[in-house]
Design a protein around this motif. Sequence first.
Motif, mmCIF file in Angstrom:
data_model
loop_
_atom_site.group_PDB
_atom_site.id
_atom_site.type_symbol
_atom_site.label_atom_id
_atom_site.label_comp_id
_atom_site.label_asym_id
_atom_site.label_seq_id
_atom_site.Cartn_x
_atom_site.Cartn_y
_atom_site.Cartn_z
ATOM 1 N N MET A 181 -22.533 -31.504 75.963
ATOM 2 C CA MET A 181 -23.862 -30.121 76.125
ATOM 3 C C MET A 181 -24.431 -29.744 77.161
ATOM 4 S SD MET A 181 -22.866 -28.860 72.705
ATOM 5 C CE MET A 181 -24.592 -28.034 72.126
ATOM 6 N N ARG A 182 -24.652 -30.852 77.749
ATOM 7 C CA ARG A 182 -25.133 -29.903 79.158
ATOM 8 C C ARG A 182 -24.164 -29.618 80.282
ATOM 9 N NH1 ARG A 182 -28.045 -35.234 80.474
ATOM 10 N NH2 ARG A 182 -29.757 -34.675 79.285
ATOM 11 N N SER A 183 -22.746 -30.384 80.381
ATOM 12 C CA SER A 183 -22.006 -29.836 80.986
ATOM 13 C C SER A 183 -21.498 -28.631 80.753
ATOM 14 C CB SER A 183 -21.132 -30.966 81.272
ATOM 15 O OG SER A 183 -20.067 -31.385 80.291
ATOM 16 N N ASN A 184 -21.870 -28.211 79.486
ATOM 17 C CA ASN A 184 -20.836 -26.663 78.824
ATOM 18 C C ASN A 184 -21.669 -25.862 78.602
ATOM 19 O OD1 ASN A 184 -17.468 -27.888 79.167
ATOM 20 N ND2 ASN A 184 -18.996 -29.678 77.885
ATOM 21 N N LEU A 185 -22.982 -26.127 78.805
ATOM 22 C CA LEU A 185 -24.058 -24.991 78.441
ATOM 23 C C LEU A 185 -24.753 -24.367 79.239
ATOM 24 C CD1 LEU A 185 -25.268 -26.214 75.506
ATOM 25 C CD2 LEU A 185 -23.744 -24.825 75.900
ATOM 26 N N LYS A 186 -25.131 -23.705 79.274
ATOM 27 C CA LYS A 186 -25.819 -23.055 80.635
ATOM 28 C C LYS A 186 -27.862 -23.863 80.214
ATOM 29 C CE LYS A 186 -24.784 -18.092 80.303
ATOM 30 N NZ LYS A 186 -25.738 -16.672 79.772
ATOM 31 N N LYS A 187 -28.176 -24.087 81.729
ATOM 32 C CA LYS A 187 -29.108 -24.677 82.073
ATOM 33 C C LYS A 187 -30.194 -24.445 80.458
ATOM 34 C CE LYS A 187 -32.788 -26.814 84.373
ATOM 35 N NZ LYS A 187 -33.149 -26.424 85.968
ATOM 36 N N THR A 188 -31.059 -23.167 80.704
ATOM 37 C CA THR A 188 -31.346 -22.887 79.152
ATOM 38 C C THR A 188 -31.541 -23.092 78.047
ATOM 39 O OG1 THR A 188 -30.842 -20.517 79.635
ATOM 40 C CG2 THR A 188 -32.982 -21.071 80.753
ATOM 41 N N SER A 189 -30.350 -22.662 77.497
ATOM 42 C CA SER A 189 -29.026 -22.808 76.300
ATOM 43 C C SER A 189 -29.267 -24.641 75.996
ATOM 44 C CB SER A 189 -27.896 -22.183 76.250
ATOM 45 O OG SER A 189 -28.105 -21.025 76.645
ATOM 46 N N PHE A 190 -29.122 -25.864 76.514
ATOM 47 C CA PHE A 190 -29.064 -26.640 76.533
ATOM 48 C C PHE A 190 -30.502 -27.194 75.761
ATOM 49 C CE2 PHE A 190 -30.096 -31.281 78.332
ATOM 50 C CZ PHE A 190 -29.196 -32.159 77.373
ATOM 51 N N LYS A 191 -31.293 -27.093 77.018
ATOM 52 C CA LYS A 191 -32.863 -27.170 77.182
ATOM 53 C C LYS A 191 -33.542 -26.593 75.601
ATOM 54 C CE LYS A 191 -34.486 -27.522 81.099
ATOM 55 N NZ LYS A 191 -35.850 -26.780 82.412
ATOM 56 N N ILE A 192 -32.953 -25.300 74.588
ATOM 57 C CA ILE A 192 -32.730 -25.021 73.080
ATOM 58 C C ILE A 192 -32.951 -25.966 72.163
ATOM 59 C CG2 ILE A 192 -32.793 -23.105 71.975
ATOM 60 C CD1 ILE A 192 -33.509 -20.951 74.305
ATOM 61 N N TRP A 193 -31.441 -26.342 73.122
ATOM 62 C CA TRP A 193 -30.916 -26.564 72.386
ATOM 63 C C TRP A 193 -31.621 -28.138 71.906
ATOM 64 C CZ3 TRP A 193 -27.654 -31.879 72.981
ATOM 65 C CH2 TRP A 193 -27.398 -32.088 71.778
ATOM 66 N N ARG A 194 -31.731 -29.268 73.201
ATOM 67 C CA ARG A 194 -32.715 -30.056 73.150
ATOM 68 C C ARG A 194 -33.408 -30.067 72.289
ATOM 69 N NH1 ARG A 194 -31.139 -35.010 72.803
ATOM 70 N NH2 ARG A 194 -32.630 -35.779 73.086
ATOM 71 N N GLU A 195 -34.223 -29.477 72.856
ATOM 72 C CA GLU A 195 -35.597 -29.006 71.584
ATOM 73 C C GLU A 195 -35.298 -29.220 70.001
ATOM 74 O OE1 GLU A 195 -37.776 -25.937 73.281
ATOM 75 O OE2 GLU A 195 -38.081 -26.951 75.126
ATOM 76 N N ARG A 196 -34.466 -27.646 69.801
ATOM 77 C CA ARG A 196 -34.224 -28.091 68.313
ATOM 78 C C ARG A 196 -33.615 -29.540 68.056
ATOM 79 N NH1 ARG A 196 -29.654 -23.626 68.213
ATOM 80 N NH2 ARG A 196 -29.381 -24.931 66.068
ATOM 81 N N VAL A 197 -32.860 -29.636 68.333
ATOM 82 C CA VAL A 197 -32.404 -31.030 68.039
ATOM 83 C C VAL A 197 -33.037 -33.155 67.879
ATOM 84 C CG1 VAL A 197 -30.035 -30.936 68.061
ATOM 85 C CG2 VAL A 197 -30.583 -32.199 69.498
ATOM 86 N N TYR A 198 -33.869 -32.443 69.554
ATOM 87 C CA TYR A 198 -35.094 -34.001 69.309
ATOM 88 C C TYR A 198 -35.419 -34.201 68.099
ATOM 89 C CZ TYR A 198 -37.973 -36.868 71.699
ATOM 90 O OH TYR A 198 -38.552 -38.480 71.710
ATOM 91 N N GLY A 199 -34.739 -35.170 67.373
ATOM 92 C CA GLY A 199 -36.185 -36.200 66.573
ATOM 93 C C GLY A 199 -35.803 -35.445 64.915
ATOM 94 N N ARG A 200 -34.849 -34.172 64.756
ATOM 95 C CA ARG A 200 -34.423 -33.471 63.921
ATOM 96 C C ARG A 200 -33.522 -34.306 62.793
ATOM 97 N NH1 ARG A 200 -32.244 -27.459 62.597
ATOM 98 N NH2 ARG A 200 -34.694 -27.132 64.156
#
Length: 68
Positions: A42-61
């Motif tokens: 995900m980190r290598s294939n998404l834009k930096k902001t898209s990766f940050k949004i994704w990480r915030e969504r999945v962290y601890g979900r």
Amino acid sequence: MKIDKQNFDIDSVIEMAWCDKTSFDSIKSQTGIPEKDIIKIMRSNLKKTSFKIWRERVYGRKAKHAKK
């Protein structure tokens, strides 16, 4: 991280990881890729902001972590 591209399509992995209902365990059972490598993909294939949004969504979900 050494990944055999013949076993899966990176776009499919990204799509599964982006979906809120698909857990990391489910992705691993289908592709054989552990959570830490999914994060690297995900980190290598998404834009930096898209990766940050994704990480915030999945962290601890709970839905992304079947064991929690």
